[in-house]
Design a protein around this motif. Sequence first.
Motif, PDB file in Angstrom:
ATOM      1  N   VAL A   1       0.732  -1.297   0.197  1.00 45.43           N
ATOM      2  CA  VAL A   1       0.188  -0.043   0.086  1.00 45.43           C
ATOM      3  C   VAL A   1       0.937   1.329  -0.005  1.00 45.43           C
ATOM      4  N   VAL A   2       1.885   1.100   0.696  1.00 46.87           N
ATOM      5  CA  VAL A   2       2.774   2.365   0.665  1.00 46.87           C
ATOM      6  C   VAL A   2       3.477   2.620  -0.634  1.00 46.87           C
ATOM      7  N   GLY A   3       3.760   1.596  -1.319  1.00 48.68           N
ATOM      8  CA  GLY A   3       4.292   1.730  -2.712  1.00 48.68           C
ATOM      9  C   GLY A   3       3.297   2.337  -3.738  1.00 48.68           C
ATOM     10  N   ASN A   4       2.041   1.734  -3.561  1.00 41.51           N
ATOM     11  CA  ASN A   4       1.041   2.394  -4.275  1.00 41.51           C
ATOM     12  C   ASN A   4       0.653   3.737  -4.015  1.00 41.51           C
ATOM     13  N   MET A   5       0.807   4.175  -2.726  1.00 42.42           N
ATOM     14  CA  MET A   5       0.207   5.557  -2.402  1.00 42.42           C
ATOM     15  C   MET A   5       1.287   6.424  -3.011  1.00 42.42           C
ATOM     16  N   LEU A   6       2.777   5.982  -2.922  1.00 39.59           N
ATOM     17  CA  LEU A   6       3.700   6.863  -3.580  1.00 39.59           C
ATOM     18  C   LEU A   6       3.894   6.740  -5.149  1.00 39.59           C
ATOM     19  N   LEU A   7       3.277   5.842  -5.576  1.00 41.44           N
ATOM     20  CA  LEU A   7       3.270   5.623  -7.344  1.00 41.44           C
ATOM     21  C   LEU A   7       1.959   6.419  -7.755  1.00 41.44           C
ATOM     22  N   ASN A   8       0.986   6.139  -7.120  1.00 44.75           N
ATOM     23  CA  ASN A   8      -0.303   6.495  -7.553  1.00 44.75           C
ATOM     24  C   ASN A   8      -0.948   7.963  -7.319  1.00 44.75           C
ATOM     25  N   ASN A   9      -1.101   8.757  -8.303  1.00 53.88           N
ATOM     26  CA  ASN A   9      -1.408  10.183  -7.977  1.00 53.88           C
ATOM     27  C   ASN A   9      -3.183  10.289  -8.355  1.00 53.88           C
ATOM     28  N   ASP A  10      -3.735   9.236  -8.426  1.00 56.51           N
ATOM     29  CA  ASP A  10      -4.971   9.287  -8.534  1.00 56.51           C
ATOM     30  C   ASP A  10      -5.644   9.337  -7.226  1.00 56.51           C
ATOM     31  N   ALA A  11      -5.046   9.505  -6.179  1.00 54.94           N
ATOM     32  CA  ALA A  11      -5.551   9.201  -4.751  1.00 54.94           C
ATOM     33  C   ALA A  11      -4.703  10.203  -4.118  1.00 54.94           C
ATOM     34  N   TYR A  12      -5.442  10.890  -2.995  1.00 51.58           N
ATOM     35  CA  TYR A  12      -4.592  11.848  -2.033  1.00 51.58           C
ATOM     36  C   TYR A  12      -4.006  11.072  -0.856  1.00 51.58           C
ATOM     37  N   ALA A  13      -2.985  11.624  -0.335  1.00 53.03           N
ATOM     38  CA  ALA A  13      -2.559  11.051   0.981  1.00 53.03           C
ATOM     39  C   ALA A  13      -2.636  11.893   2.073  1.00 53.03           C
ATOM     40  N   GLU A  14      -3.346  11.287   3.163  1.00 49.04           N
ATOM     41  CA  GLU A  14      -3.366  12.297   4.495  1.00 49.04           C
ATOM     42  C   GLU A  14      -1.765  12.031   5.311  1.00 49.04           C
ATOM     43  N   LEU A  15      -1.432  13.298   5.765  1.00 49.00           N
ATOM     44  CA  LEU A  15      -0.148  13.447   6.182  1.00 49.00           C
ATOM     45  C   LEU A  15      -0.197  13.942   7.888  1.00 49.00           C
ATOM     46  N   ILE A  16       0.125  13.371   8.776  1.00 48.34           N
ATOM     47  CA  ILE A  16       0.313  13.789  10.182  1.00 48.34           C
ATOM     48  C   ILE A  16       1.739  14.088  10.246  1.00 48.34           C
ATOM     49  N   CYS A  17       1.981  15.408  10.285  1.00 52.00           N
ATOM     50  CA  CYS A  17       3.294  16.057  10.016  1.00 52.00           C
ATOM     51  C   CYS A  17       3.773  16.640  11.194  1.00 52.00           C
ATOM     52  N   ASP A  18       4.095  15.574  12.129  1.00 46.89           N
ATOM     53  CA  ASP A  18       4.281  16.099  13.279  1.00 46.89           C
ATOM     54  C   ASP A  18       5.870  15.422  13.784  1.00 46.89           C
ATOM     55  N   GLY A  19       6.390  14.923  12.714  1.00 43.07           N
ATOM     56  CA  GLY A  19       7.861  14.318  12.947  1.00 43.07           C
ATOM     57  C   GLY A  19       8.097  13.036  13.929  1.00 43.07           C
ATOM     58  N   ILE A  20       6.831  12.695  14.181  1.00 42.55           N
ATOM     59  CA  ILE A  20       6.733  11.358  15.141  1.00 42.55           C
ATOM     60  C   ILE A  20       6.180  10.233  14.313  1.00 42.55           C
ATOM     61  N   HIS A  21       4.946  10.359  13.754  1.00 42.28           N
ATOM     62  CA  HIS A  21       4.305   9.430  12.949  1.00 42.28           C
ATOM     63  C   HIS A  21       5.018   9.005  11.754  1.00 42.28           C
ATOM     64  N   VAL A  22       5.617  10.333  11.180  1.00 44.33           N
ATOM     65  CA  VAL A  22       6.268  10.249   9.788  1.00 44.33           C
ATOM     66  C   VAL A  22       7.517  11.148  10.178  1.00 44.33           C
ATOM     67  N   SER A  23       8.698  10.452   9.547  1.00 44.71           N
ATOM     68  CA  SER A  23       9.998  11.305   9.949  1.00 44.71           C
ATOM     69  C   SER A  23       9.789  12.261   8.922  1.00 44.71           C
ATOM     70  N   LYS A  24      11.014  12.942   8.963  1.00 46.29           N
ATOM     71  CA  LYS A  24      11.041  14.488   7.845  1.00 46.29           C
ATOM     72  C   LYS A  24      11.364  13.924   6.703  1.00 46.29           C
ATOM     73  N   ASP A  25      12.370  12.685   6.460  1.00 40.47           N
ATOM     74  CA  ASP A  25      12.791  12.245   5.360  1.00 40.47           C
ATOM     75  C   ASP A  25      11.517  11.584   4.670  1.00 40.47           C
ATOM     76  N   ALA A  26      10.798  10.989   5.398  1.00 43.87           N
ATOM     77  CA  ALA A  26       9.419  10.254   4.890  1.00 43.87           C
ATOM     78  C   ALA A  26       8.607  11.564   4.242  1.00 43.87           C
TER      79      ALA A  26
END
Length: 376
Positions: free
Chosen positions: A221-246
């Motif tokens: 699913v992560v790969g599909n999310m990165l590859l497919n721009n027919d669907a949005y991605a929600e992002l918790i931008c707190d540096g905890i759930h998702v790293s800065k690099d991610a």
Amino acid sequence: MINFKKINIVLENEIVTSSLKVTNGKIESIGSSSDEQGFDFSDYYLVPGFIDQHIHGSAGFDIMDGTLEAFDEMSKSLLKEGTTSFLGTTITQSFDNIEKTVHLMADAKVSGANLVGVHLEGPFLNKVFKGAQPEQYIIPTDVKMFDKWNKYKNIKIISMAAEVDEAFKLIKHCSKNNIIVSQAHTNATYDISRKAIDNGAKGFTHAYNAMSKLHHRDIGVVGNMLLNNDAYAELICDGIHVSKDAVRLLYKNKGRENIILITDSMRAKYLPDGKSELGGQEVFVKNNEARLADGTLAGSILKMNDGVRNMIEFANVSLVDAVYMASTNPAKNLGLDTKGSIKSGFDADLTVLNKDLEVVMTIVNGKIVYEKELKK
């Protein structure tokens, strides 16, 4: 009437220093103003109010409390972070608890940020990636059950696992009825995840979290999310759930048009560190992290303006683009045609930020509902 004589207005593609007038709950005009009286905020930004499409709780209250008081107190607390609209987000619970909460939200009147619908997270999930969703209530998809919950047509998003939806029946049903399906708490293969989009799914819930990981023989699913721009991605931008690099990787692949900033916050937001609760489970909050006893992340205590600031820092994006992801994209996603941007005729849901992106004023439906004393 509200009149800004001079302020830095964040539009969809630029920042302009100009005046803005609000009348009868709407943005009347942007540009030269003949009114001598008004706010002179030449050192501040005016942005469209943030729209949080995924939030469980705040200030000691949770949507699953299932009370009008909880909805109202949450809505008022969100004004402090510049959020002017939100979806009340459920968690996996019993049929009766979900039904009670979803139905009560249909007619709920709140005095803070606009409650514009329901985000149903669960219970149609995969136990392998349950995260902080109570396992005992996770079940396969059931279209009739979903329709009972959606009796008042106020469910705007359902977060679910495609692989527990036989023949994509619920995904097709929701797509036909203009309900957004977002892939969540899922162990789907890349092929199933891609087919879910082919059958009407439009999003990925809290990017990277609680979904099958990228592997070179099945990118999941992560790969599909990165590859497919027919669907949005929600992002918790707190540096905890998702790293800065991610965060940088997500932005590089999906751009501002396909990311929606969320908080996914729970009731402990705005409360001191210590014990809290989510879905009947004990949660421990310390150093801006909310975790179950076994260490599983249990939502966040992120504030939306902090998420915007983090997005600018982590991905090196402009304020214009960060605000677009926090306001414009969720408005477009939810069909809120007169919200999410600063345009003449749009709803006057506005937030004033200082240069440090702290909220100093929040306006909902043309009324100033939150003000912070300004430093002189």
